[in-house]
Design a protein around this motif. Structure first.
Motif, PDB file in Angstrom:
ATOM      1  N   TYR A   1      26.399   7.026  29.630  1.00  0.00           N
ATOM      2  CA  TYR A   1      26.068   5.846  30.447  1.00  0.00           C
ATOM      3  C   TYR A   1      24.586   5.478  30.309  1.00  0.00           C
ATOM      4  CZ  TYR A   1      24.165   3.924  34.781  1.00  0.00           C
ATOM      5  OH  TYR A   1      23.433   3.218  35.694  1.00  0.00           O
ATOM      6  N   GLN A   2      23.709   6.464  30.407  1.00  0.00           N
ATOM      7  CA  GLN A   2      22.272   6.206  30.281  1.00  0.00           C
ATOM      8  C   GLN A   2      21.915   5.674  28.900  1.00  0.00           C
ATOM      9  OE1 GLN A   2      20.900  10.181  31.588  1.00  0.00           O
ATOM     10  NE2 GLN A   2      19.843   9.145  33.270  1.00  0.00           N
ATOM     11  N   SER A   3      22.500   6.266  27.872  1.00  0.00           N
ATOM     12  CA  SER A   3      22.227   5.848  26.499  1.00  0.00           C
ATOM     13  C   SER A   3      22.696   4.409  26.261  1.00  0.00           C
ATOM     14  CB  SER A   3      22.920   6.799  25.524  1.00  0.00           C
ATOM     15  OG  SER A   3      22.760   6.363  24.188  1.00  0.00           O
ATOM     16  N   ARG A   4      23.894   4.095  26.743  1.00  0.00           N
ATOM     17  CA  ARG A   4      24.435   2.745  26.540  1.00  0.00           C
ATOM     18  C   ARG A   4      23.698   1.711  27.377  1.00  0.00           C
ATOM     19  NH1 ARG A   4      31.019   3.589  25.986  1.00  0.00           N
ATOM     20  NH2 ARG A   4      30.933   4.796  24.048  1.00  0.00           N
ATOM     21  N   HIS A   5      23.187   2.126  28.520  1.00  0.00           N
ATOM     22  CA  HIS A   5      22.357   1.220  29.323  1.00  0.00           C
ATOM     23  C   HIS A   5      21.123   0.812  28.537  1.00  0.00           C
ATOM     24  CE1 HIS A   5      18.904   0.562  32.040  1.00  0.00           C
ATOM     25  NE2 HIS A   5      19.764  -0.167  32.735  1.00  0.00           N
ATOM     26  N   ASP A   6      20.466   1.778  27.916  1.00  0.00           N
ATOM     27  CA  ASP A   6      19.261   1.488  27.121  1.00  0.00           C
ATOM     28  C   ASP A   6      19.600   0.632  25.914  1.00  0.00           C
ATOM     29  OD1 ASP A   6      17.874   3.036  28.924  1.00  0.00           O
ATOM     30  OD2 ASP A   6      17.843   4.833  27.658  1.00  0.00           O
ATOM     31  N   ASP A   7      20.726   0.920  25.260  1.00  0.00           N
ATOM     32  CA  ASP A   7      21.143   0.139  24.091  1.00  0.00           C
ATOM     33  C   ASP A   7      21.401  -1.316  24.474  1.00  0.00           C
ATOM     34  OD1 ASP A   7      21.011   2.400  22.531  1.00  0.00           O
ATOM     35  OD2 ASP A   7      23.179   2.767  22.546  1.00  0.00           O
ATOM     36  N   TYR A   8      22.056  -1.512  25.600  1.00  0.00           N
ATOM     37  CA  TYR A   8      22.358  -2.874  26.049  1.00  0.00           C
ATOM     38  C   TYR A   8      21.084  -3.628  26.403  1.00  0.00           C
ATOM     39  CZ  TYR A   8      23.891  -6.720  28.999  1.00  0.00           C
ATOM     40  OH  TYR A   8      24.066  -7.955  29.548  1.00  0.00           O
ATOM     41  N   LYS A   9      20.173  -2.970  27.067  1.00  0.00           N
ATOM     42  CA  LYS A   9      18.924  -3.632  27.449  1.00  0.00           C
ATOM     43  C   LYS A   9      18.147  -4.081  26.224  1.00  0.00           C
ATOM     44  CE  LYS A   9      14.935  -3.197  30.506  1.00  0.00           C
ATOM     45  NZ  LYS A   9      14.026  -3.879  29.568  1.00  0.00           N
ATOM     46  N   ARG A  10      18.089  -3.225  25.187  1.00  0.00           N
ATOM     47  CA  ARG A  10      17.375  -3.607  23.956  1.00  0.00           C
ATOM     48  C   ARG A  10      18.069  -4.778  23.279  1.00  0.00           C
ATOM     49  NH1 ARG A  10      16.488   2.102  23.551  1.00  0.00           N
ATOM     50  NH2 ARG A  10      18.484   2.366  22.469  1.00  0.00           N
ATOM     51  N   ALA A  11      19.397  -4.745  23.235  1.00  0.00           N
ATOM     52  CA  ALA A  11      20.142  -5.818  22.584  1.00  0.00           C
ATOM     53  C   ALA A  11      19.998  -7.124  23.363  1.00  0.00           C
ATOM     54  CB  ALA A  11      21.614  -5.436  22.467  1.00  0.00           C
ATOM     55  N   LYS A  12      20.009  -7.037  24.675  1.00  0.00           N
ATOM     56  CA  LYS A  12      19.858  -8.234  25.513  1.00  0.00           C
ATOM     57  C   LYS A  12      18.458  -8.809  25.362  1.00  0.00           C
ATOM     58  CE  LYS A  12      21.118 -11.187  28.690  1.00  0.00           C
ATOM     59  NZ  LYS A  12      19.855 -11.883  28.913  1.00  0.00           N
ATOM     60  N   ASP A  13      17.450  -7.945  25.314  1.00  0.00           N
ATOM     61  CA  ASP A  13      16.074  -8.418  25.122  1.00  0.00           C
ATOM     62  C   ASP A  13      15.928  -9.112  23.771  1.00  0.00           C
ATOM     63  OD1 ASP A  13      15.351  -7.423  27.570  1.00  0.00           O
ATOM     64  OD2 ASP A  13      14.432  -5.587  26.799  1.00  0.00           O
ATOM     65  N   ALA A  14      16.575  -8.560  22.745  1.00  0.00           N
ATOM     66  CA  ALA A  14      16.513  -9.155  21.409  1.00  0.00           C
ATOM     67  C   ALA A  14      17.184 -10.521  21.406  1.00  0.00           C
ATOM     68  CB  ALA A  14      17.177  -8.231  20.394  1.00  0.00           C
ATOM     69  N   TYR A  15      18.299 -10.632  22.086  1.00  0.00           N
ATOM     70  CA  TYR A  15      18.983 -11.923  22.142  1.00  0.00           C
ATOM     71  C   TYR A  15      18.148 -12.953  22.908  1.00  0.00           C
ATOM     72  CZ  TYR A  15      22.032 -15.691  23.397  1.00  0.00           C
ATOM     73  OH  TYR A  15      22.532 -16.950  23.586  1.00  0.00           O
ATOM     74  N   ASP A  16      17.546 -12.548  24.014  1.00  0.00           N
ATOM     75  CA  ASP A  16      16.705 -13.454  24.785  1.00  0.00           C
ATOM     76  C   ASP A  16      15.522 -13.954  23.951  1.00  0.00           C
ATOM     77  OD1 ASP A  16      18.298 -13.291  27.019  1.00  0.00           O
ATOM     78  OD2 ASP A  16      17.108 -11.720  27.985  1.00  0.00           O
ATOM     79  N   SER A  17      15.060 -13.125  23.019  1.00  0.00           N
ATOM     80  CA  SER A  17      13.912 -13.495  22.179  1.00  0.00           C
ATOM     81  C   SER A  17      14.303 -14.397  21.021  1.00  0.00           C
ATOM     82  CB  SER A  17      13.226 -12.233  21.627  1.00  0.00           C
ATOM     83  OG  SER A  17      12.708 -11.442  22.670  1.00  0.00           O
ATOM     84  N   PHE A  18      15.438 -14.110  20.357  1.00  0.00           N
ATOM     85  CA  PHE A  18      15.778 -14.822  19.122  1.00  0.00           C
ATOM     86  C   PHE A  18      16.889 -15.853  19.268  1.00  0.00           C
ATOM     87  CE2 PHE A  18      14.186 -10.576  17.861  1.00  0.00           C
ATOM     88  CZ  PHE A  18      13.018 -10.984  17.209  1.00  0.00           C
ATOM     89  N   LYS A  19      17.743 -15.699  20.263  1.00  0.00           N
ATOM     90  CA  LYS A  19      18.808 -16.670  20.544  1.00  0.00           C
ATOM     91  C   LYS A  19      19.688 -16.968  19.329  1.00  0.00           C
ATOM     92  CE  LYS A  19      17.492 -17.487  24.814  1.00  0.00           C
ATOM     93  NZ  LYS A  19      18.315 -17.104  25.976  1.00  0.00           N
ATOM     94  N   THR A  20      20.002 -15.970  18.550  1.00  0.00           N
ATOM     95  CA  THR A  20      20.860 -16.166  17.385  1.00  0.00           C
ATOM     96  C   THR A  20      22.269 -15.682  17.679  1.00  0.00           C
ATOM     97  OG1 THR A  20      20.371 -13.995  16.441  1.00  0.00           O
ATOM     98  CG2 THR A  20      18.883 -15.824  15.857  1.00  0.00           C
ATOM     99  N   ALA A  21      23.228 -16.163  16.874  1.00  0.00           N
ATOM    100  CA  ALA A  21      24.606 -15.734  17.033  1.00  0.00           C
ATOM    101  C   ALA A  21      24.739 -14.240  16.759  1.00  0.00           C
ATOM    102  CB  ALA A  21      25.518 -16.531  16.096  1.00  0.00           C
TER     103      ALA A  21
END
Length: 261
Positions: free
Chosen positions: A53-73
């Protein structure tokens, strides 16, 4: 590059779920005392689920931050994958937690109070059924936008229903353990009093009076806790849980006082 939108609610809802699960992790740590093979396995499973759970929380946060920055498909697809994995891990952690509670309950001496034991089992079972159904919904999602409604559904259920139901389970565990402590103390004290009946000394008389006072005080605490528990109907507020914990703690404290007599 193709830019796509996504709800800002994802991180907010996920963070609330994270806070809820952390609170239950703290509760979990307060009751891990029984030694039993099945209980040990359930604890190991919980620990593994919590790490995931902790590992996937961190993975999701990084992926969400990347999407917020680049807004790509591509970034959105990654955020969806990690978000789905994270939400799945929330369900898996809760299932592991409820399995632990179930196993813990099976290690207790219920003193033939089968009705109360069954009530706890049914409460835990109902929560497992909800999470299992939620898990199937998560398995079926295909887009990032579908994550927020399911995350919100889980958050709402945990905060509005599961919290009080699990408080009830914990309250029953506290009461049952306190009763078992009192019964064991009472048996030992009764045996000692029986053996000292023919010894009319000041020490023995005062020891007997102290034991009698401990029994009286502890019994009152347990009766107060029982009255609180009777009013719960399968759900216990944090305030009522605190009051019950106070009574059972005082009962246990009275019994511990006998050690120094």
């Amino acid at each position: 590059m193709l830019q796509v939108g996504v709800s800002k609610a994802n991180i907010k809802v996920m963070s609330k779920i994270a806070s809820f699960l952390l609170a239950f992790a703290i509760l979990f740590l307060t009751i891990t005392k029984a030694a039993h093979a099945a209980l040990s396995d359930a604890q190991t499973s919980y620990n593994a689920s919590f790490a995931t759970y902790q590992s996937r929380h961190d993975d999701y946060k990084r992926a969400k931050d990347a999407y917020d920055s680049f807004k790509t498909a591509a970034a959105k697809s990654e955020a969806f994958t990690k978000g789905k994995d994270y939400l799945t891990s929330c369900d898996e952690l809760l299932l592991a937690y409820y399995s632990y509670l179930d196993q813990y309950g099976q290690t207790l001496n219920w003193h033939e109070n089968n009705k109360l034991a069954t009530s706890v089992q049914d409460t835990i079972k109902s929560e497992i059924e909800f999470i299992t159904a939620h898990q199937k919904k998560v398995d079926g999602i295909k887009t990032l936008e579908e994550i927020t409604p399911l995350a919100k559904e889980l958050e709402t259920h945990q905060n509005s229903t599961a919290k009080d139901k699990i408080n009830y389970v914990y309250a029953v565990f506290r009461q049952t353990t306190a009763i078992d402590n009192f019964e064991r103390f009472n048996k030992i004290a009764t045996d000692l009093i029986s053996k000292s009946q023919n010894k009319d000394t000041t020490v023995v008389n005062n020891w007997n009076s102290e034991i009698a006072e401990i029994k009286k005080s502890s019994t009152l605490n347990l009766e107060n806790a029982a009255k609180l528990l009777e009013k719960q109907s399968g759900k216990t507020s944090s305030g009522d849980l605190g009051n019950l914990e106070k009574e059972t703690t005082q009962s246990n404290s009275q019994i511990k006082r006998s050690i120094n007599l």
